[in-house]
Design a protein around this motif. Structure first.
Motif, PDB file in Angstrom:
ATOM      1  N   ARG A  92      26.635   1.630  65.531  1.00  0.00           N
ATOM      2  CA  ARG A  92      25.606   2.680  65.597  1.00  0.00           C
ATOM      3  C   ARG A  92      25.843   3.568  66.620  1.00  0.00           C
ATOM      4  NH1 ARG A  92      21.549   0.522  62.002  1.00  0.00           N
ATOM      5  NH2 ARG A  92      21.877  -1.746  61.809  1.00  0.00           N
ATOM      6  N   GLU A  93      26.575   3.123  67.809  1.00  0.00           N
ATOM      7  CA  GLU A  93      26.368   4.026  69.057  1.00  0.00           C
ATOM      8  C   GLU A  93      27.846   4.230  69.696  1.00  0.00           C
ATOM      9  OE1 GLU A  93      22.756   1.651  71.250  1.00  0.00           O
ATOM     10  OE2 GLU A  93      24.648   1.101  71.554  1.00  0.00           O
ATOM     11  N   ILE A 120      26.288  15.282  72.952  1.00  0.00           N
ATOM     12  CA  ILE A 120      25.389  14.599  72.214  1.00  0.00           C
ATOM     13  C   ILE A 120      24.703  15.095  71.012  1.00  0.00           C
ATOM     14  CG2 ILE A 120      23.020  13.454  72.626  1.00  0.00           C
ATOM     15  CD1 ILE A 120      23.834  13.117  75.335  1.00  0.00           C
ATOM     16  N   GLU A 124      25.818  13.204  67.423  1.00  0.00           N
ATOM     17  CA  GLU A 124      25.044  12.550  66.845  1.00  0.00           C
ATOM     18  C   GLU A 124      24.744  13.325  65.500  1.00  0.00           C
ATOM     19  OE1 GLU A 124      21.492  12.169  69.487  1.00  0.00           O
ATOM     20  OE2 GLU A 124      22.333  10.548  70.350  1.00  0.00           O
ATOM     21  N   SER A 130      24.505   7.075  67.730  1.00  0.00           N
ATOM     22  CA  SER A 130      23.960   7.615  68.585  1.00  0.00           C
ATOM     23  C   SER A 130      24.657   7.503  70.086  1.00  0.00           C
ATOM     24  CB  SER A 130      22.603   6.426  68.830  1.00  0.00           C
ATOM     25  OG  SER A 130      21.846   6.504  70.045  1.00  0.00           O
ATOM     26  N   THR A 132      25.160   6.612  73.754  1.00  0.00           N
ATOM     27  CA  THR A 132      24.606   5.990  74.742  1.00  0.00           C
ATOM     28  C   THR A 132      24.856   7.074  76.017  1.00  0.00           C
ATOM     29  OG1 THR A 132      26.537   4.562  74.938  1.00  0.00           O
ATOM     30  CG2 THR A 132      24.380   4.015  73.644  1.00  0.00           C
TER      31      THR A 132
ATOM     32  N   GLN B 108      22.097   8.989  81.003  1.00  0.00           N
ATOM     33  CA  GLN B 108      22.792   9.679  80.063  1.00  0.00           C
ATOM     34  C   GLN B 108      24.558   9.640  80.475  1.00  0.00           C
ATOM     35  OE1 GLN B 108      20.217  11.492  80.998  1.00  0.00           O
ATOM     36  NE2 GLN B 108      18.988  10.876  79.500  1.00  0.00           N
TER      37      GLN B 108
END
Lengths: 158, 198, 119
Positions: A92-93, A120, A124, A130, A132, B108
């Motif tokens: 998922r990441e 990002i 995404e 997702s 990280t 981040q």
């Protein structure tokens, strides 16, 4: 067939020999028959293309990487758009590492922040993973005139 | 041409280091046993077809063999030599990772820069003022923490106001140093007096 | 020389043709046969790139191998659209009983004009 948004990872995806993220389709408008596979290379490519969209980014990778890349591209093994990009993909990441060359005159932290946000947003939005973290390493600064050949220096003595 | 020769010198130096480390490791391993045992120096000499060396040096080496309580010290020394050899091999063969200058760190991700790139960019900027003939920059990143130091050494032409040279070079390179979280130190050096021309 | 007998196309080939048409009708998506040309279905003298149809029991599972153009829509959405399009076409052609799973594999994202090979 699984309902909802369950995500499964197969070590040998039906379509690719590389590890890939697979998603069970859960769109209500179409049948739930089938898997969607997105190869890791796609994630890498999306991250690289997203980074290049940011003003102030001159290039990805470094001079050595680019030189090697030129050779590998000529023999059909490399892709310029993934130089300087490394991605770790999970179910998922994803975590992204970028090596960039930034144009001198731009604020390095601001360009880096813009790159991070763009990567990002694109990763995404396009892959559903997702993100990280996005680690950025500035490999070089590009000064205008770096590519211009300098004329030979005049003799120092008459 | 000079670059090629430098690269060659680096390569040969590395190869010699690896050979030396491997030879030391082999000698240490073949010292584990005395006499004509499998892991003995005389056996090593035979393997390398050094029979004459074995005969002449072997007698001397036999005299060095330790017995009794000294054997423990000899064994420990041998083990230490083996470990040293392994360490040398690892040090020679494991690729060097360039230390990065960490500029920012957040949940981040991290923003960092290659030390050489930072030094090169600061050098270009410090050389911009006309009176500056050359600049040398050394960047020292902090270990595992943000930022570091940059030391700029300027070589400039003779001038009645050397302070202005420093200020000009500093003014040119400070904005970038700030972005890179570097503390800047500048110092100057006048060029050596020319002897060949008047 | 005797004329070649034209056999009617099998369900496999018919589905592959439908899949090809569905992908062709989409903007910003194209098929890929892969670096070694393994993702193809033979249709007489020609090969249908990017479509693999395999029998599983009584049904035929279809794999679609595609490349998207940058910037693509969300890839899951794209895959769902391809899947839905093939299911509708199969239904219109009376092949929905034969159609099994439709797997979509997205191998690359390319900028317009970039024709690099898929690894």
């Amino acid at each position: 067939m699984a309902d909802g948004s369950s995500i499964t990872k197969e070590s040998a995806a039906p379509a690719s020999s590389s590890t890939a993220v697979t998603h069970r389709n859960s769109e209500p408008l179409s049948s739930e028959k089938g898997q969607t596979t997105i190869t890791d290379g796609v994630v890498t490519k999306v991250a690289g293309l997203a980074a290049r969209e940011v003003p102030g980014v001159y290039e990805l990778g470094g001079s050595t990487a680019r030189a090697i890349g030129n050779v590998t591209q000529k023999v059909g093994l490399g892709d310029a758009r993934t130089q300087g990009v490394s991605v770790e993909v999970g179910q998922r990441e994803a975590a992204v590492d970028l090596t960039v060359i930034i144009e001198y005159g731009e604020s390095i932290p601001q360009v880096a922040e813009a790159v991070r946000n763009q990567v990002i947003k694109r990763v995404e939005g396009i892959t559903g993973l997702s993100v990280t973290e996005v680690n950025i390493t500035v490999n070089d600064l590009y000064f205008p005139g770096d590519d211009v050949e300098q004329p030979p220096a005049p003799p120092r003595v008459a | 041409m000079v670059l090629v020769l430098r690269a060659l010198a680096t390569l040969i130096g590395l190869l010699l280091l690896v050979v030396l480390a491997a030879a030391g490791l082999a000698a240490a391993i073949f010292s584990l046993q005395a006499g004509d045992g499998t892991l003995s120096l005389s056996q090593l000499a035979s393997l390398l077809s050094l029979d004459d060396v074995r005969d002449s040096v072997g007698g001397w080496l036999t005299g060095l063999e330790a017995g009794g309580p000294v054997a423990v010290v000899a064994a420990l020394s041998g083990a230490g030599a083996v470990l040293l050899g392994l360490g040398l091999l690892i040090g020679a063969l494991v690729p060097r990772r360039e230390r990065l200058l960490i500029i920012e760190r957040s949940p981040q991700g991290a923003l960092s820069a290659k030390r050489r790139a930072a030094a090169s960019a600061l050098q270009d900027l410090a050389q911009q003022p006309r009176v500056v003939l050359a600049a040398k920059v050394r960047v020292r990143p902090r270990r595992r923490r943000i930022g570091g130091r940059a030391r700029v050494t300027l070589v400039h032409a003779q001038t009645p106001e050397p302070g202005r040279v420093l200020a000009a070079a500093r003014g040119a390179s400070e904005p970038l140093a700030e972005q890179l979280s570097l503390r800047l130190r500048t110092r100057r050096r006048e060029p050596r007096r020319a002897r060949r021309v008047s | 020389m005797p004329e070649r007998v034209q056999r009617p196309a099998s369900g496999r080939v018919l589905l592959a043709r439908l899949a090809e048409q569905v992908i062709a009708a989409q903007d910003a998506v194209s098929t890929t046969a892969g670096r070694d040309g393994r993702w193809v279905t033979a249709d007489g003298d020609r090969l249908i790139d990017g479509v693999v149809v395999a029998a599983t029991g009584r049904r035929l599972d279809v794999e679609l191998h595609v490349v998207a153009e940058w910037p693509p829509e969300p890839l899951q959405q794209l895959a769902a659209r391809l899947r839905g399009g093939l299911e509708r076409s199969a239904s219109n052609s009376g092949l929905s009983d034969q159609l099994g799973d439709v797997d979509v594999a997205i191998h690359d994202v390319r900028e317009r004009g970039d024709t690099g090979a898929v690894r």
